[in-house]
Design an enzyme around this catalytic site. Structure first.
Site, PDB file in Angstrom:
ATOM      1  N   HIS A 109      -1.790  -5.690   1.425  1.00 15.38           N
ATOM      2  CA  HIS A 109      -3.053  -6.383   1.160  1.00 15.38           C
ATOM      3  C   HIS A 109      -2.740  -7.795   0.697  1.00 15.38           C
ATOM      4  O   HIS A 109      -1.749  -8.027   0.020  1.00 15.38           O
ATOM      5  CB  HIS A 109      -3.843  -5.661   0.044  1.00 15.38           C
ATOM      6  CG  HIS A 109      -4.972  -6.488  -0.499  1.00 15.38           C
ATOM      7  ND1 HIS A 109      -6.207  -6.517   0.107  1.00 15.38           N
ATOM      8  CD2 HIS A 109      -5.037  -7.364  -1.545  1.00 15.38           C
ATOM      9  CE1 HIS A 109      -6.985  -7.368  -0.558  1.00 15.38           C
ATOM     10  NE2 HIS A 109      -6.307  -7.895  -1.558  1.00 15.38           N
TER      11      HIS A 109
ATOM     12  N   ASN B 266      -1.911  -0.145   6.894  1.00 14.70           N
ATOM     13  CA  ASN B 266      -1.340  -1.396   7.399  1.00 14.70           C
ATOM     14  C   ASN B 266      -0.463  -2.112   6.371  1.00 14.70           C
ATOM     15  O   ASN B 266      -0.345  -3.326   6.353  1.00 14.70           O
ATOM     16  CB  ASN B 266      -2.445  -2.297   7.955  1.00 14.70           C
ATOM     17  CG  ASN B 266      -3.495  -2.618   6.904  1.00 14.70           C
ATOM     18  OD1 ASN B 266      -3.342  -2.258   5.741  1.00 14.70           O
ATOM     19  ND2 ASN B 266      -4.538  -3.328   7.296  1.00 14.70           N
TER      20      ASN B 266
ATOM     21  N   LYS C 152       0.829  -1.197   0.000  1.00 17.40           N
ATOM     22  CA  LYS C 152       0.000   0.000   0.000  1.00 17.40           C
ATOM     23  C   LYS C 152       0.873   1.261   0.000  1.00 17.40           C
ATOM     24  O   LYS C 152       2.099   1.176   0.230  1.00 17.40           O
ATOM     25  CB  LYS C 152      -0.935  -0.045   1.225  1.00 17.40           C
ATOM     26  CG  LYS C 152      -1.889  -1.259   1.209  1.00 17.40           C
ATOM     27  CD  LYS C 152      -2.849  -1.234   2.399  1.00 17.40           C
ATOM     28  CE  LYS C 152      -3.779  -2.446   2.363  1.00 17.40           C
ATOM     29  NZ  LYS C 152      -4.821  -2.380   3.441  1.00 17.40           N
TER      30      LYS C 152
ATOM     31  N   GLU D  48      -9.434 -10.550  -7.921  1.00 15.15           N
ATOM     32  CA  GLU D  48      -8.464  -9.474  -7.714  1.00 15.15           C
ATOM     33  C   GLU D  48      -7.269  -9.548  -8.675  1.00 15.15           C
ATOM     34  O   GLU D  48      -6.747  -8.508  -9.092  1.00 15.15           O
ATOM     35  CB  GLU D  48      -7.970  -9.492  -6.267  1.00 15.15           C
ATOM     36  CG  GLU D  48      -9.044  -9.054  -5.286  1.00 15.15           C
ATOM     37  CD  GLU D  48      -8.630  -9.168  -3.827  1.00 15.15           C
ATOM     38  OE1 GLU D  48      -9.464  -8.837  -2.965  1.00 15.15           O
ATOM     39  OE2 GLU D  48      -7.486  -9.587  -3.537  1.00 15.15           O
TER      40      GLU D  48
ATOM     41  N   TYR E 298     -12.071  -2.166  -3.566  1.00 19.24           N
ATOM     42  CA  TYR E 298     -12.595  -2.404  -2.214  1.00 19.24           C
ATOM     43  C   TYR E 298     -14.129  -2.333  -2.166  1.00 19.24           C
ATOM     44  O   TYR E 298     -14.697  -2.056  -1.120  1.00 19.24           O
ATOM     45  CB  TYR E 298     -11.987  -1.396  -1.241  1.00 19.24           C
ATOM     46  CG  TYR E 298     -10.623  -1.809  -0.713  1.00 19.24           C
ATOM     47  CD1 TYR E 298     -10.450  -3.013  -0.028  1.00 19.24           C
ATOM     48  CD2 TYR E 298      -9.507  -0.985  -0.870  1.00 19.24           C
ATOM     49  CE1 TYR E 298      -9.205  -3.393   0.477  1.00 19.24           C
ATOM     50  CE2 TYR E 298      -8.261  -1.357  -0.369  1.00 19.24           C
ATOM     51  CZ  TYR E 298      -8.115  -2.562   0.307  1.00 19.24           C
ATOM     52  OH  TYR E 298      -6.895  -2.932   0.815  1.00 19.24           O
TER      53      TYR E 298
HETATM   54  P1  IDP Z   1      -7.609  -7.184   5.477  1.00 17.50           P
HETATM   55  O1  IDP Z   1      -6.805  -6.199   4.652  1.00 17.50           O
HETATM   56  O2  IDP Z   1      -6.832  -7.704   6.641  1.00 17.50           O
HETATM   57  O3  IDP Z   1      -8.230  -8.276   4.647  1.00 17.50           O
HETATM   58  P2  IDP Z   1     -10.285  -6.018   5.607  1.00 17.50           P
HETATM   59  O4  IDP Z   1     -11.231  -6.225   6.736  1.00 17.50           O
HETATM   60  O5  IDP Z   1     -10.571  -6.722   4.326  1.00 17.50           O
HETATM   61  O6  IDP Z   1      -8.827  -6.349   6.156  1.00 17.50           O
HETATM   62  O7  IDP Z   1     -10.224  -4.447   5.347  1.00 17.50           O
HETATM   63  C1  IDP Z   1      -9.613  -3.946   4.181  1.00 17.50           C
HETATM   64  C2  IDP Z   1      -8.732  -2.783   4.567  1.00 17.50           C
HETATM   65  O8  IDP Z   1      -9.561  -1.729   5.086  1.00 17.50           O
HETATM   66  C3  IDP Z   1      -7.727  -3.069   5.702  1.00 17.50           C
HETATM   67  O9  IDP Z   1      -6.546  -3.685   5.266  1.00 17.50           O
HETATM   68  C4  IDP Z   1      -7.470  -1.664   6.220  1.00 17.50           C
HETATM   69  O10 IDP Z   1      -6.582  -0.932   5.372  1.00 17.50           O
HETATM   70  C5  IDP Z   1      -8.862  -1.049   6.133  1.00 17.50           C
HETATM   71  N1  IDP Z   1      -9.630  -1.221   7.378  1.00 17.50           N
HETATM   72  C6  IDP Z   1     -10.191  -2.358   7.853  1.00 17.50           C
HETATM   73  N2  IDP Z   1     -10.831  -2.138   9.017  1.00 17.50           N
HETATM   74  C7  IDP Z   1     -10.677  -0.817   9.281  1.00 17.50           C
HETATM   75  C8  IDP Z   1     -11.120   0.034  10.366  1.00 17.50           C
HETATM   76  O11 IDP Z   1     -11.783  -0.390  11.301  1.00 17.50           O
HETATM   77  N3  IDP Z   1     -10.742   1.362  10.281  1.00 17.50           N
HETATM   78  C9  IDP Z   1     -10.016   1.853   9.239  1.00 17.50           C
HETATM   79  N4  IDP Z   1      -9.591   1.097   8.220  1.00 17.50           N
HETATM   80  C10 IDP Z   1      -9.913  -0.220   8.235  1.00 17.50           C
HETATM   81 MG    MG Z   2      -9.650  -8.161   3.144  1.00 16.27          MG
END
Ligand code: IDP
Ligand code: MG
Length: 137
Positions: free
Chosen positions: A115, A112, A9, A126, A49
């Site tokens: 992905h 974070n 990212k 994807e 997304y």
């Molecule tokens: P993942 O990337 O671990 O699969 P997902 O639940 O699919 O997590 O969420 C996609 C992305 O959305 C996350 O990687 C993160 O960047 C963002 N995200 C997920 N939950 C939150 C939140 O509670 N607050 C802000 N951003 C979030």
């Molecule tokens: Mg995810």
């Protein structure tokens, strides 16, 4: 043999950890079969997304994902979808196990670093979102 889509990212590119993230996959025997740097438009990030479109963080997430270059990769190996998720660590870096990418490099639950597709169905959707057949070895 299985394939998955991973993205470094914009925070990972800014923090200059592209090489370290790729190494963490390669060191585990995972093969990089496609890789490129690109900039997502807000629209392209929203499309990627779209499953999260009703979540409160959708607008912020897609603004972040279009805030700078990303590195998209197709990774290949046995059970690679789950193995990549394990190497990444939990979505929230505060909950990510020691030694995972997110534990080591991520600053918050949104920014974070990385992905990874979460299932064979998401990988199948994807991978072609970013890569044509010709772009994969
Ligand atoms: P993942 O990337 O671990 O699969 P997902 O639940 O699919 O997590 O969420 C996609 C992305 O959305 C996350 O990687 C993160 O960047 C963002 N995200 C997920 N939950 C939150 C939140 O509670 N607050 C802000 N951003 C979030
Ligand atoms: Mg995810």
């Amino acid at each position: 043999m299985q394939r998955t889509l991973s993205i470094i990212k914009p925070d990972g590119v800014r923090k200059q950890v592209i090489g370290r993230v790729v190494s963490m996959f390669e060191e585990k025997g995972i093969r990089v079969v496609g890789i490129k740097m690109l900039c997502l438009t807000k629209e392209k990030a929203m499309g990627f997304y779209r499953v999260h479109k009703d979540r409160p963080f959708f607008d912020s997430l897609t603004t972040f994902m279009s805030s700078g270059p990303v590195v998209a990769m197709v990774l290949e190996g046995e059970d690679v979808i789950d193995r990549v998720r394990d190497i990444m660590g939990a979505t929230d870096p505060k909950k990510a196990a020691g030694g995972t990418i997110r534990n080591m490099y991520a600053s918050d639950i949104e920014k974070n670093i990385v992905h990874g597709s979460d299932s064979p169905e998401s990988a199948a959707a994807e991978i072609p979102y970013f890569f044509s057949e010709m772009e994969m070895g």
